[in-house]
Motif scaffolding. Structure first.
Motif, PDB file in Angstrom:
ATOM      1  N   PRO A 120      11.115  12.286  -5.979  1.00 11.79           N
ATOM      2  CA  PRO A 120      12.426  12.180  -5.225  1.00 11.79           C
ATOM      3  C   PRO A 120      12.098  12.422  -3.934  1.00 11.79           C
ATOM      4  N   GLY A 121      12.702  11.676  -3.073  1.00 17.93           N
ATOM      5  CA  GLY A 121      12.530  11.792  -1.510  1.00 17.93           C
ATOM      6  C   GLY A 121      11.804  10.814  -0.978  1.00 17.93           C
ATOM      7  N   ASP A 122      10.890   9.955  -2.005  1.00 19.67           N
ATOM      8  CA  ASP A 122       9.972   8.700  -1.598  1.00 19.67           C
ATOM      9  C   ASP A 122      10.837   7.604  -1.062  1.00 19.67           C
ATOM     10  N   THR A 123      10.445   7.010  -0.099  1.00 19.97           N
ATOM     11  CA  THR A 123      10.809   5.625   0.337  1.00 19.97           C
ATOM     12  C   THR A 123      10.019   4.777  -0.479  1.00 19.97           C
ATOM     13  N   VAL A 124      10.445   3.643  -0.878  1.00 17.84           N
ATOM     14  CA  VAL A 124       9.621   2.620  -1.815  1.00 17.84           C
ATOM     15  C   VAL A 124       9.593   1.295  -1.080  1.00 17.84           C
ATOM     16  N   LYS A 125       8.308   0.858  -1.107  1.00 22.33           N
ATOM     17  CA  LYS A 125       8.324  -0.518  -0.601  1.00 22.33           C
ATOM     18  C   LYS A 125       7.450  -1.471  -1.665  1.00 22.33           C
ATOM     19  N   ILE A 126       7.941  -2.580  -1.913  1.00 19.94           N
ATOM     20  CA  ILE A 126       7.290  -3.525  -2.729  1.00 19.94           C
ATOM     21  C   ILE A 126       6.992  -4.835  -2.016  1.00 19.94           C
ATOM     22  N   SER A 127       6.064  -5.618  -2.637  1.00 22.25           N
ATOM     23  CA  SER A 127       5.794  -6.876  -1.744  1.00 22.25           C
ATOM     24  C   SER A 127       5.307  -7.719  -3.154  1.00 22.25           C
ATOM     25  N   TYR A 128       5.565  -9.178  -3.081  1.00 17.54           N
ATOM     26  CA  TYR A 128       5.109  -9.837  -4.270  1.00 17.54           C
ATOM     27  C   TYR A 128       5.234 -11.411  -3.612  1.00 17.54           C
ATOM     28  N   GLU A 129       4.466 -12.243  -4.260  1.00 19.43           N
ATOM     29  CA  GLU A 129       4.407 -13.495  -3.838  1.00 19.43           C
ATOM     30  C   GLU A 129       5.545 -14.364  -4.957  1.00 19.43           C
TER      31      GLU A 129
END
Length: 612
Positions: A102-111
């Motif tokens: 809780p409180g985390d920002t989340v970053k994702i990446s993908y091709e």
């Protein structure tokens, strides 16, 4: 303990407030255009739970079919705001569940691999990229209503366009939420571009690909379509609208969106006139969808459920009615003639006449089953199409409304009522709402009619309905209108290879009764070899019936007895009834929105008249 509880509640409230204000940020970098590859990065605001599901939709708006859109994703990575990698697991074909704090920002990446031009979900090559969010950009349900920003990194000299609002750079866009993003495809690359204004609204046209089109004429004609659309509904539901046209090979079709449309045609398919009219009708169809489907639609489709089907019994209205209005719009815009419009309707009636499935499936059943309609050789015998049946129902309802209101109202007034009272923001419309709209417009109860022709499979009485507007349906011969006959078998064949192969047999036709089935390879008729080029000539040459038909089925030679019937040979037409009355002419003009044609006077008649 009390202080600790208050602190916890304060933190939870702060996180919720922050999530409500923060936006979801997307970045798309074209990494290898020739190989159809891009890298996608998504920044989500602070989460409140210990897991976050990020997902690709399983279908895209405008196409009622489950698609495997997650299959093109590779190299998925998730991190928090500090760059620490987060563990994740793929839980189904389009869902990645990320472990969070809780409180985390989340970053994702993908091709993403983008080579599905015909599906109109995504396509990247060395000249352009077409990016529909449903096939490119993941979302997380808790942030579906958050504001959105999109930034593209493209090859030099590319220009990016979308129905979305522009962001703070040349390749940046913003949207109020994911629902707007998913309904606002991006076209970036090398284009021919045109812009025009209608009632203070900017309308744009971006054409990708070379072909036999005239971009200036296309823009001028689309302006006429847009103007007629506004007349039909009274107001635009958008600030700016983008027509995206793909002139290409191997694919075709079109998809509507809330502020744009994409239309695909073969690059040499914009001429001659019949081909160009097909394009204009398609454009009119998609533009009408800006209201019918995007501004208002069946309540079962509000909101769109991107992870499951949105079942409704009203797709015949959403799609088929739009097919009806596309013809009216194109004619009222002066882009097709009255005769051309009636010719198209006659063709639709002819096709419907040869669709036995109309007695086995209702319009409402076909709408519900659209998600599982796979087509194939049985479709015509067991089903109806939401487009064609909805178009014919709209025609019948329009004429009946004109008759009931003495020409004052039409079916368009029913749709105007739905647009005014049952927008997406208000939850959409139900079947009862449509019947209420019909009663509001006509003052009459349509429940019995609905039960027979919408929920039921009763034959639509087009002879009587068309007579109201001074028309009759007929099959006529060539230019001399000489009535000729031909043999009728009831099969359709694939004319490739050495012998014709049956792909469809019409229920209760001569071929059906003789036992011919789809997949049969036709070899000979009365001992005469059949080839794709001369199949009809050989059948007619034999003349003697029954015909001894030789065929292969599962590589086994068989003989069947076929007795074709005789039918009128010619073209389906709508003609003026004999002794047409002024009342019929007036109702016809009010229905179509154009004047009843004045009889042509020959030059000799003019001369004689001048002498008088």
């Amino acid at each position: 303990m009390k202080k600790k509880l208050l602190a916890t509640l304060f933190m939870a409230g702060a996180l919720t407030s922050h999530a409500a204000l923060a936006e979801v940020q997307y970045q798309i970098k074209i990494t290898n255009a020739a190989q159809h590859l891009a890298e996608v990065k998504v920044d989500f605001p602070a989460v409140t739970g210990k897991t976050l599901d990020v997902q690709m939709p399983i279908w895209r708006t405008g196409r009622y079919e489950v698609l495997n859109l997650g299959k093109n994703v590779r190299q998925f990575v998730a991190t928090n705001g500090k760059g620490k990698q987060l563990s994740f697991a793929k839980t189904d074909k389009g869902t990645w569940q990320i472990k969070t704090q809780p409180g985390d920002t989340v970053k994702i990446s993908y091709e993403i691999y983008a080579n599905a031009l015909g599906e109109r979900t995504q396509h990247i090559d060395d000249t352009h990229a077409y990016l529909d969010a449903s096939g490119v950009l993941m979302y997380a349900a808790p942030f579906r209503s958050q504001a959105i920003s999109v930034k593209l990194d493209t090859p030099a000299n590319w220009i990016s366009r979308s129905g979305m609002d522009k962001g703070n750079c040349d390749h940046c866009f913003v949207a109020k939420n994911y629902d707007v993003l998913i309904d606002s495809p991006i076209e970036t690359g090398e284009h021919e571009f045109h812009r025009f204004d209608v009632d203070g609204h900017e309308i744009e046209l971006a054409i990708w690909g070379r072909g036999n089109y005239d971009g200036k004429k296309m823009a001028a004609d689309l302006k006429k379509v847009v103007e007629e659309g506004r007349k039909l509904f009274g107001a635009f539901p958008f600030k700016r609208y983008l027509f995206i046209v793909h002139a290409t090979d191997g694919v075709g079709g079109a998809t509507e969106h809330i502020n744009s449309t994409v239309i695909q045609k073969p690059r040499w398919g914009f001429a001659p006139r019949k081909e160009y009219l097909n394009f204009i009708r398609t454009a009119a169809h998609e533009f009408v969808h800006t209201w019918n489907v995007k501004a208002y639609r069946p309540k079962e489709m509000v909101p769109y459920e991107y992870q499951k089907e949105n079942y409704t019994r009203l797709l015949w209205m959403a799609e088929g009615n739009t097919s009806y209005f596309e013809e009216l719009l194109t004619m009222r815009a002066g882009l097709q003639t009255r005769d051309e419009m009636l010719e198209e309707f006659a063709k639709a009636l002819f096709a419907y006449e040869h669709q036995p499935g109309r007695f086995y499936q209702s319009a409402s059943e076909s709408s519900f089953d659209a998600w599982i309609d796979a087509g194939g050789e049985r479709a015509r015998n067991a089903s109806v199409n939401i487009y064609s049946k909805g178009q014919l129902l709209a025609t019948a309802m329009d004429i009946l409304i004109r008759e009931q209101t003495k020409g004052a109202k039409g079916f368009e007034h029913v749709h105007q009522y739905l647009y005014q009272h049952h927008t997406v923001e208000k939850g959409g419309y139900s079947e009862a709402d449509v019947r209420a709209a019909l009663k509001y417009v006509t003052g009459k109860d349509w429940s019995d009619w609905w039960a027979k022709y919408v929920d039921g499979t009763a034959e639509i009485p087009f002879t009587d309905i068309l007579n109201q507007v001074g028309l009759k349906y007929t099959i006529e011969g060539g230019k001399d209108d000489e009535q000729k006959e031909e043999w009728f078998t009831g099969w359709r064949t694939r004319d490739t290879g050495d012998h014709p192969v049956v792909i469809e047999v019409e229920r209760d036709s001569p071929a059906w009764k003789s036992g011919v089935v789809a997949g049969d390879t036709l070899i000979a008729a009365n001992g005469l070899r059949l080839t794709p080029k001369d199949i009809n000539d050989k059948l007619w040459l034999s003349q003697q019936t029954p015909i001894k038909l030789t065929l292969f089925r599962r590589d086994e030679l068989r003989e069947l007895s076929l007795t074709p019937t005789r039918q009128v040979k010619g073209k389906a037409k709508l003609k003026t009834v004999e002794n047409v009355s002024d009342t019929q002419k007036d109702l016809n003009s009010r229905w179509l929105g154009v004047a009843w044609p004045t009889p042509k006077v020959s030059p000799s008649s003019n001369t004689e008249k001048a002498k008088d």
